[in-house]
Design a protein around this motif. Sequence first.
Motif, PDB file in Angstrom:
ATOM      1  N   VAL A 218       0.849  -1.285  -0.190  1.00 52.04           N
ATOM      2  CA  VAL A 218       0.078  -0.034  -0.044  1.00 52.04           C
ATOM      3  C   VAL A 218       0.882   1.287   0.027  1.00 52.04           C
ATOM      4  N   LEU A 219       1.688   1.191   0.922  1.00 54.86           N
ATOM      5  CA  LEU A 219       2.906   2.461   1.042  1.00 54.86           C
ATOM      6  C   LEU A 219       3.431   2.528  -0.300  1.00 54.86           C
ATOM      7  N   GLU A 220       4.036   1.633  -0.729  1.00 54.03           N
ATOM      8  CA  GLU A 220       4.803   1.525  -2.093  1.00 54.03           C
ATOM      9  C   GLU A 220       3.710   2.433  -3.373  1.00 54.03           C
ATOM     10  N   THR A 221       2.580   1.791  -3.391  1.00 57.02           N
ATOM     11  CA  THR A 221       1.633   2.269  -4.365  1.00 57.02           C
ATOM     12  C   THR A 221       1.296   3.767  -4.213  1.00 57.02           C
ATOM     13  N   LEU A 222       1.230   4.066  -2.842  1.00 51.65           N
ATOM     14  CA  LEU A 222       0.689   5.615  -2.663  1.00 51.65           C
ATOM     15  C   LEU A 222       2.159   6.395  -2.914  1.00 51.65           C
ATOM     16  N   VAL A 227       4.715  10.821  -6.139  1.00 54.94           N
ATOM     17  CA  VAL A 227       5.608  11.285  -7.390  1.00 54.94           C
ATOM     18  C   VAL A 227       4.822  11.874  -8.606  1.00 54.94           C
ATOM     19  N   ALA A 228       3.733  11.054  -8.835  1.00 51.43           N
ATOM     20  CA  ALA A 228       3.035  11.291 -10.120  1.00 51.43           C
ATOM     21  C   ALA A 228       2.291  12.754 -10.099  1.00 51.43           C
ATOM     22  N   LYS A 229       1.791  12.761  -8.781  1.00 50.37           N
ATOM     23  CA  LYS A 229       1.070  14.027  -8.686  1.00 50.37           C
ATOM     24  C   LYS A 229       1.899  15.358  -8.360  1.00 50.37           C
ATOM     25  N   ARG A 230       3.205  15.042  -7.683  1.00 51.09           N
ATOM     26  CA  ARG A 230       4.063  16.077  -7.759  1.00 51.09           C
ATOM     27  C   ARG A 230       4.477  16.740  -9.245  1.00 51.09           C
ATOM     28  N   ALA A 231       4.490  15.741  -9.988  1.00 50.31           N
ATOM     29  CA  ALA A 231       4.873  16.213 -11.324  1.00 50.31           C
ATOM     30  C   ALA A 231       3.549  16.877 -12.172  1.00 50.31           C
ATOM     31  N   LEU A 241      -3.613  17.819  -0.411  1.00 51.89           N
ATOM     32  CA  LEU A 241      -2.807  17.538   0.386  1.00 51.89           C
ATOM     33  C   LEU A 241      -1.363  18.234   0.078  1.00 51.89           C
ATOM     34  N   MET A 242      -0.718  18.121  -1.016  1.00 50.03           N
ATOM     35  CA  MET A 242       0.608  18.574  -1.266  1.00 50.03           C
ATOM     36  C   MET A 242       0.384  20.124  -1.283  1.00 50.03           C
ATOM     37  N   ALA A 243      -0.697  20.634  -1.776  1.00 47.27           N
ATOM     38  CA  ALA A 243      -0.521  22.152  -1.861  1.00 47.27           C
ATOM     39  C   ALA A 243      -0.948  22.858  -0.692  1.00 47.27           C
ATOM     40  N   HIS A 244      -1.425  22.189   0.293  1.00 45.83           N
ATOM     41  CA  HIS A 244      -2.268  22.969   1.574  1.00 45.83           C
ATOM     42  C   HIS A 244      -1.105  23.555   2.265  1.00 45.83           C
ATOM     43  N   VAL A 253       2.334  13.125   3.273  1.00 44.77           N
ATOM     44  CA  VAL A 253       1.401  13.054   2.245  1.00 44.77           C
ATOM     45  C   VAL A 253       0.847  11.535   2.067  1.00 44.77           C
ATOM     46  N   GLN A 254       2.204  10.767   1.878  1.00 46.90           N
ATOM     47  CA  GLN A 254       1.941   9.364   1.773  1.00 46.90           C
ATOM     48  C   GLN A 254       1.315   8.660   2.732  1.00 46.90           C
ATOM     49  N   HIS A 255       1.266   9.003   3.878  1.00 43.89           N
ATOM     50  CA  HIS A 255       1.062   8.350   4.941  1.00 43.89           C
ATOM     51  C   HIS A 255      -0.568   8.761   5.343  1.00 43.89           C
TER      52      HIS A 255
END
Length: 481
Positions: A218-222, A227-231, A241-244, A253-255
Amino acid sequence: MTVPPADHTTAEPGLTPPSGCPAHTAAGVDGVTRLHGAAAETDPMGLYEKLRAAHGPVAPVLLDGDVRAWLVLGYLENRDVASRSTQFSRDPRIWHGWKSGEIDATTSPLVPMIGWRPDCVCADGEEHQRLRGAVTAGLNQFDQRGLRRHITRFAHQLVDEFCESGNAELVSQFTEHLPMLVLTQLLGMPDEYGPKLVHAARDLFKGTETSLASNAYVLETLEQLVVAKRALPGQDIASVLMAHPADLTDEEVQHHLRLILLAGYETTANLMSNVLRMVVTDPRFRGSLAGGQMTLPEAVEQVLWDEPPLMVCPGRWATGDTSLGGQEIKAGDMLLLCLAAGNVDKAVRPDPSTRVHHNRAHLSFSAGAHECPGQDISRVIADTGIDILLTRLPDIGLAVPEDELTWRSTTWSRHLTALPVKFASRSPEAQDVLTPLPAPPPPSSGVPAEPQWAVAQSELMRGPEPRTSWRARLRRLLRRR
């Protein structure tokens, strides 16, 4: 941790339970009851009541590996523990079990449930507020109309897969998959991630020897999602979550994505299974729905009182010596909130048969500062998904005798293994393809606004309402019988 002394009373000859039976294996170290194994798996509610009768509202128990903990059974005691973060912390790092060697953090299947993580569940005070604020913003970007549009699309897709056959197994074909499909969509993940995540989530909650591997998957998938959403950010929880302004790290963010995914999935899947089981097994329950004495949202609340989707919630840790429910709690002791036992405490429900569907004072989403922030999303998924299923298949009925239904219980939850049903065969209904989420409206002032779906766009995306409600169709079917 202090526990009552073991009972050394000699049993009468011939009354000692044989080795391997639940009565023999329930008692562990110093006579303390095990919250795992045969007794807990076959009748967890019965076990809770035996513990309540023996110890009162707080009982000593043993988790997997005979790890010691206190199980909070009383309604008022559950609310007390959940509301006093200065006395009962959510930070597991203060637990004395890590230093005493009571648990092996590298191999114990308990670690995914009680180990520390950089998320709001394991934080208190200002740090908890910082992290929870980001989670709340991520969840609140979806208004209910927009959310229902996603649920409707996926629910129709799932029903279309079995409606022509005249029979289905609702747990594996509907209730286990609808919540995961919706949650992966909201998090910003492709739909095809769903099946593997369903398996991993179930395995993680079962607490088996493969739980650590499932948690790692689960953690690896997230991590890949982060990484994809940062790009390439989008209109999804991960991107919010990343932009907050809380400025979460990628690990945080992952957890938090893990928290939303697992907690939201387990509770919603179990809740849907429990409601649908009542629909096909309890004529009074079904009649109340069909006759309008109880709405579907009220039926969901009744089931939340009677069968919480998460029976035991980990965990709290005492920050100092104290007393609770007549027990002496020591600094560093672990406490577990038994939500299921609290909901049937006679202090608040003298007669468990009395309907309480109009009341949301249950413990099923916990209480206090850590009360589940995603509970309304869980309710919307359950309400909408079940409504669509019953609208499409109003004559649905149980396909096996009720006493053949089985459950799989773990320390944390009780899960219906299968719900076979039958109905008249029907043709699939073509559903329109969901368009991508629109961009959030611009802020109305200099203060950044929470991203929300445009109301007008949501209205356009709702699609036509069914011409005849499932309640009306069900009433006609019941009158014919």
